[in-house]
Motif scaffolding. Sequence first.
Motif, PDB file in Angstrom:
ATOM      1  N   PHE A   1       0.864  -1.183   0.000  1.00  0.00           N
ATOM      2  CA  PHE A   1       0.000   0.000   0.000  1.00  0.00           C
ATOM      3  C   PHE A   1       0.899   1.231   0.000  1.00  0.00           C
ATOM      4  O   PHE A   1       1.898   1.274   0.721  1.00  0.00           O
ATOM      5  CB  PHE A   1      -0.885  -0.020   1.254  1.00  0.00           C
ATOM      6  N   TRP A   2       0.559   2.237  -0.828  1.00  0.00           N
ATOM      7  CA  TRP A   2       1.316   3.496  -0.889  1.00  0.00           C
ATOM      8  C   TRP A   2       0.346   4.614  -1.208  1.00  0.00           C
ATOM      9  O   TRP A   2      -0.330   4.594  -2.246  1.00  0.00           O
ATOM     10  CB  TRP A   2       2.396   3.415  -1.967  1.00  0.00           C
ATOM     11  N   HIS A   3       0.259   5.593  -0.322  1.00  0.00           N
ATOM     12  CA  HIS A   3      -0.619   6.753  -0.479  1.00  0.00           C
ATOM     13  C   HIS A   3       0.203   7.967  -0.072  1.00  0.00           C
ATOM     14  O   HIS A   3       0.568   8.111   1.096  1.00  0.00           O
ATOM     15  CB  HIS A   3      -1.853   6.595   0.413  1.00  0.00           C
ATOM     16  N   HIS A   4       0.534   8.828  -1.052  1.00  0.00           N
ATOM     17  CA  HIS A   4       1.451   9.949  -0.818  1.00  0.00           C
ATOM     18  C   HIS A   4       0.733  11.262  -1.101  1.00  0.00           C
ATOM     19  O   HIS A   4       0.367  11.545  -2.243  1.00  0.00           O
ATOM     20  CB  HIS A   4       2.675   9.791  -1.722  1.00  0.00           C
ATOM     21  N   GLN A   5       0.554  12.051  -0.046  1.00  0.00           N
ATOM     22  CA  GLN A   5      -0.061  13.373  -0.159  1.00  0.00           C
ATOM     23  C   GLN A   5       1.039  14.425  -0.265  1.00  0.00           C
ATOM     24  O   GLN A   5       1.997  14.402   0.505  1.00  0.00           O
ATOM     25  CB  GLN A   5      -0.904  13.686   1.071  1.00  0.00           C
ATOM     26  N   HIS A   6       0.864  15.368  -1.201  1.00  0.00           N
ATOM     27  CA  HIS A   6       1.792  16.485  -1.384  1.00  0.00           C
ATOM     28  C   HIS A   6       0.981  17.756  -1.156  1.00  0.00           C
ATOM     29  O   HIS A   6       0.076  18.058  -1.943  1.00  0.00           O
ATOM     30  CB  HIS A   6       2.343  16.523  -2.811  1.00  0.00           C
ATOM     31  N   HIS A   7       1.272  18.489  -0.075  1.00  0.00           N
ATOM     32  CA  HIS A   7       0.538  19.713   0.251  1.00  0.00           C
ATOM     33  C   HIS A   7       1.461  20.923   0.096  1.00  0.00           C
ATOM     34  O   HIS A   7       2.631  20.864   0.485  1.00  0.00           O
ATOM     35  CB  HIS A   7       0.019  19.666   1.688  1.00  0.00           C
ATOM     36  N   PHE A   8       0.908  22.024  -0.422  1.00  0.00           N
ATOM     37  CA  PHE A   8       1.667  23.253  -0.633  1.00  0.00           C
ATOM     38  C   PHE A   8       0.877  24.415  -0.044  1.00  0.00           C
ATOM     39  O   PHE A   8      -0.309  24.570  -0.331  1.00  0.00           O
ATOM     40  CB  PHE A   8       1.896  23.491  -2.125  1.00  0.00           C
ATOM     41  N   LYS A   9       1.568  25.213   0.775  1.00  0.00           N
ATOM     42  CA  LYS A   9       0.908  26.352   1.426  1.00  0.00           C
ATOM     43  C   LYS A   9       1.803  27.576   1.290  1.00  0.00           C
ATOM     44  O   LYS A   9       2.992  27.533   1.625  1.00  0.00           O
ATOM     45  CB  LYS A   9       0.662  26.037   2.902  1.00  0.00           C
ATOM     46  N   GLU A  10       1.225  28.663   0.798  1.00  0.00           N
ATOM     47  CA  GLU A  10       1.975  29.904   0.651  1.00  0.00           C
ATOM     48  C   GLU A  10       2.278  30.482   2.028  1.00  0.00           C
ATOM     49  O   GLU A  10       1.414  30.482   2.911  1.00  0.00           O
ATOM     50  CB  GLU A  10       1.174  30.901  -0.181  1.00  0.00           C
ATOM     51  N   THR A  11       3.509  30.940   2.210  1.00  0.00           N
ATOM     52  CA  THR A  11       3.928  31.571   3.469  1.00  0.00           C
ATOM     53  C   THR A  11       4.638  32.883   3.141  1.00  0.00           C
ATOM     54  O   THR A  11       4.866  33.200   1.976  1.00  0.00           O
ATOM     55  CB  THR A  11       4.891  30.654   4.262  1.00  0.00           C
ATOM     56  N   ASN A  12       5.022  33.618   4.179  1.00  0.00           N
ATOM     57  CA  ASN A  12       5.754  34.870   3.976  1.00  0.00           C
ATOM     58  C   ASN A  12       7.121  34.633   3.334  1.00  0.00           C
ATOM     59  O   ASN A  12       7.668  35.529   2.704  1.00  0.00           O
ATOM     60  CB  ASN A  12       5.942  35.613   5.296  1.00  0.00           C
ATOM     61  N   ASN A  13       7.672  33.425   3.503  1.00  0.00           N
ATOM     62  CA  ASN A  13       9.001  33.113   2.978  1.00  0.00           C
ATOM     63  C   ASN A  13       8.968  32.244   1.730  1.00  0.00           C
ATOM     64  O   ASN A  13       9.980  31.660   1.358  1.00  0.00           O
ATOM     65  CB  ASN A  13       9.834  32.404   4.057  1.00  0.00           C
ATOM     66  N   GLY A  14       7.832  32.098   1.123  1.00  0.00           N
ATOM     67  CA  GLY A  14       7.717  31.274  -0.076  1.00  0.00           C
ATOM     68  C   GLY A  14       6.596  30.265   0.059  1.00  0.00           C
ATOM     69  O   GLY A  14       5.439  30.627   0.246  1.00  0.00           O
TER      70      GLY A  14
END
Length: 151
Positions: A93-106
């Motif tokens: 089993f393989w489940h890979h979440q990639h999350h991206f959140k804008e911050t003050n530093n990028g």
Amino acid sequence: MKIYTFETKQQIPLSLNEAWDFFSDPNQLSEITPSWMGFEVKDVPPQNMYPGMIISYQLKPLYGIKLNWVTEITHVSAPHYFVDEQRFGPYKFWHHQHHFKETNNGTEMNDIVHYALPFAIVGRIVHRLNVEKKLNAIFQYRKNKLNKLFG
């Protein structure tokens, strides 16, 4: 079946859209994967990422033995997250979440991986002796490589 969880976060000095463009392109994976993995993208559609996209890879995770790995992109919400799931490969089993959140530093990138190994108790032993260390090494390499690429 024992399900393991691996999570890592990294701050990248890129805009949210720049980070999305880089990480949603499967062809970038070879660039940020250690060479000892022998990781090669074999087949990816030449389009933007979409749910249902199938990507084929070849890698050498153990003792130089070539394995095929096929993943499906199951969820996409550009530019905030996508999920890839193994359809064929070395994991049970393989489940890979990639999350991206804008911050003050990028952009803050957060990877969450849930995975299980085959072979019950033997899989648990192999995890403790090898797989857990290799996953840590792969993601540490990725962090270092991204720091070199983007500062």
